[in-house]
Design an enzyme around this catalytic site. Structure first.
Site, PDB file in Angstrom:
ATOM      1  N   CYS A  69       0.785  -1.243   0.000  1.00  9.58           N
ATOM      2  CA  CYS A  69       0.000   0.000   0.000  1.00  9.58           C
ATOM      3  C   CYS A  69       0.814   1.289   0.000  1.00  9.58           C
ATOM      4  O   CYS A  69       0.712   2.097  -0.933  1.00  9.58           O
ATOM      5  CB  CYS A  69      -0.931   0.010   1.207  1.00  9.58           C
ATOM      6  N   HIS A  83      -2.889   6.419   4.404  1.00  8.77           N
ATOM      7  CA  HIS A  83      -1.793   5.476   4.625  1.00  8.77           C
ATOM      8  C   HIS A  83      -0.426   6.022   4.219  1.00  8.77           C
ATOM      9  O   HIS A  83       0.435   5.301   3.732  1.00  8.77           O
ATOM     10  CB  HIS A  83      -2.056   4.146   3.902  1.00  8.77           C
TER      11      HIS A  83
END
Length: 569
Positions: free
Chosen positions: A94, A150
């Site tokens: 990610c 994130h």
């Protein structure tokens, strides 16, 4: 260097361009005329509205137009009427993918080349990076982000609203419950994670995140005047990342799938498909569509143990096999010059930065050191892509391959180090690329769960692989022994890239990040005035750039990374 050394490259003119000569060339040192320039394009009345939609962990085989058992009629239609990117690359996990999208740089140039940013790490996107939304703001855009960030949040300066977004609504960590927005970073380390701007969005939970985020995008579109100012929306779904949750009505069409994880996962993909339909409808309803560019992208490959499928590609999320780094991607826009086609142009996630800045009428050259290229000409007009090479990554902290050595790298490169690069047709991997299995899709009701690993291909004594990806996209025929000439050339490219890398940013977790110490929610815990004290691992290169020496905390991060990037990622 003999031309025969590069036989098999899709662009034989690499040598004539000087692109693979081993002097210290930058990957952007290609002839200027080969890079599409915004000034050469036919003008449009206003810069286009840009909608960038990213899904999380959606596998290569998890979309209808790739023959999936999952129904995605909206995505299929948008892709069919636009340009499907079938040679499109992302990162295997990610944080790196998101950082490359936002900065236009490889993670070796931002210090984020190892693993992900954990919730309690005092780490985030480096402050010296001028982000894509900041460049779009400079070009007059209204910028908005909805969904998963994130990219770190230990300081307020790390938050999306401080990195170029006029508004933000979403979750800061890597994974949350789709209804309660509870996020855990280990047993007993849980907190609420839904944020409106820079404050916790207490009371807004309870609605399924895919639908909640779509509702927010529709509100932004309804409130904005499309004729007054161009709009950039980054819609970053947490779907289809675990936990596997969806409203019951999406599960019913897949009741015949015997594998429970696949059934739930398919339902989540269908929910995303409907969400994209609703966003597209809103673009038409509120007058954006005719002057809009819609980009769809995954952030990494799928995880079969969580229902995803990358078949027939090799590997999965967290690996540098094609199943981990070749992504789903397409562009849909009335502004495309050549639509309804499949593009094999080489495109990388870093390319969106200069491409979108160019579309906006901005000047990407103001940002020095970009690793991305403006690929709009390749996408819209079917021109040759200016990109000839991709550095997938060099991670000096990942578990070294036991069989790797400087000797096995012909004295050029220590093959114990995890690294991967693609140039033309060729792809080289060194170190431990991750589990290299081919996971077939479920084909029968009651498909035994153990069959997900039907075919395994583990070679514990190897540390170098070479594939002709154009001829062998499934990575079944290793040519490292047959073509040592190509291996040496690509090892030399790794050496070049490594000389340009910056120290790894991977600090120890800070106990002050515990949500219990911050009102029960995840959020910034360090004052912006507090000085950073990096106690993470940095790699140190010798003068020849070939060897590495790691700090004393290396063993800790080996154990930690094994847990994060293991077979169970």
């Amino acid at each position: 260097m003999a031309v025969s050394a590069l036989t098999g490259f899709s662009v034989v003119s690499l040598l004539s361009l000087g692109y693979l000569s081993w002097d210290l060339m930058s990957p952007n040192q290609v002839e200027n005329e080969s890079v599409p320039n915004f000034r050469d394009r036919s003008p449009v009345p206003h810069p286009p509205h840009i909608i960038f939609i990213m899904t999380d962990d959606q596998g290569f085989n998890d979309i209808g137009y790739h023959g999936s058992d999952i129904q995605t009629p909206t995505l299929d239609k948008l892709a069919a009427d636009g340009v499907k990117l079938e040679n499109y690359y992302i990162q295997p996990i990610c944080t790196p993918s998101r950082s490359q999208l936002i900065t236009g740089r490889y993670q070796i140039h931002t210090g984020l080349q190892h693993s992900i940013i954990r919730p309690r790490q005092p780490n985030c996107l480096p402050f010296d990076q001028v982000t894509l939304p900041q460049r779009l703001q400079e070009a007059g855009y209204s910028t908005h982000m909805v969904g998963k960030w994130h990219l770190g949040f230990y300081k307020k300066e790390c938050l999306p609203t401080r990195r170029g977004f006029d508004s933000y609504f979403g979750s800061l960590t890597g994974s949350v419950d789709y209804y309660t927005y509870k996020s855990c970073d280990g047993p007993g380390m849980c907190g609420f994670d839904l944020h409106e701007g820079e404050t916790v969005a207490w009371g807004q939970g309870g609605k399924y995140s895919t639908q909640l985020y779509t509702q927010r995008v529709r509100k932004i579109l309804a409130a904005h005047d499309p004729q007054a100012q161009p709009l950039f929306i980054y819609l970053s779904f947490q779907a289809v990342h675990t936990p596997l949750q969806s409203p019951r009505e999406y599960i019913y069409p897949y009741r015949g799938l015997g594998n429970v994880a696949r059934r739930k996962y398919a339902a989540m993909v269908s929910a995303v498909d409907e969400a994209v339909r609703n966003v597209t409808y809103a673009l038409r309803k509120y007058g954006y569509y005719q002057n809009s560019v819609i980009i769809f992208s995954t952030d990494n490959g799928g995880q079969p143990f969580s229902g995803g499928s990358n078949w027939p590609l090799r590997g999965r999320k967290g690996t540098y096999w094609e199943g981990g780094v070749r992504g789903l991607g397409f562009v849909h826009s009335p502004l495309l010059r050549r639509k309804r086609r499949v593009s094999k142009a080489l495109v990388h996630i870093t390319d969106w930065y200069p491409t979108l800045v160019g579309l906006a009428g901005g000047n990407a050259s103001l940002t020095e050191g970009l690793d991305g290229y403006d690929v709009w000409g390749a996408i819209s007009e079917e021109k040759e892509s200016p990109r000839l090479e991709i550095l997938h990554n060099i991670d000096p902290l990942y578990n070294p391959a036991r069989s790797g050595s400087l000797q096995s790298g012909y004295g050029i490169w220590n093959t114990a180090i995890q690294a991967s690069i693609r140039a033309g047709d060729w792809k080289l991997l060194t170190g431990d690329p991750g589990y290299g299995d081919w996971t077939p899709p479920q084909m029968l009701p009651g498909f035994p769960a153990g069959w997900w690993n039907l075919e395994r291909h583990l070679e514990p004594q190897k540390s170098v692989w070479l594939f002709n990806i154009s001829g062998d996209p499934y990575e079944r025929y290793d040519l490292a022994e047959q073509r040592p000439d190509v291996v040496k050339e690509l090892l030399a490219r790794l050496v070049f890239y490594n000389r340009t890398s910056v120290p790894v940013r991977y600090p120890s977790e800070d106990p002050r990040g515990d949500p219990d110490l911050n009102g029960g929610a995840w959020g910034p815990w360090v004052g912006d005035e507090e000085e950073d004290h990096w106690n993470g691992v940095y790699h140190k290169k010798t003068k020849d750039g070939k060897k590495y020496k790691l700090s004393k905390t290396k063993s800790f991060f080996r154990r930690f990374n094994t847990r994060i990037m293991s077979n169970r990622i």
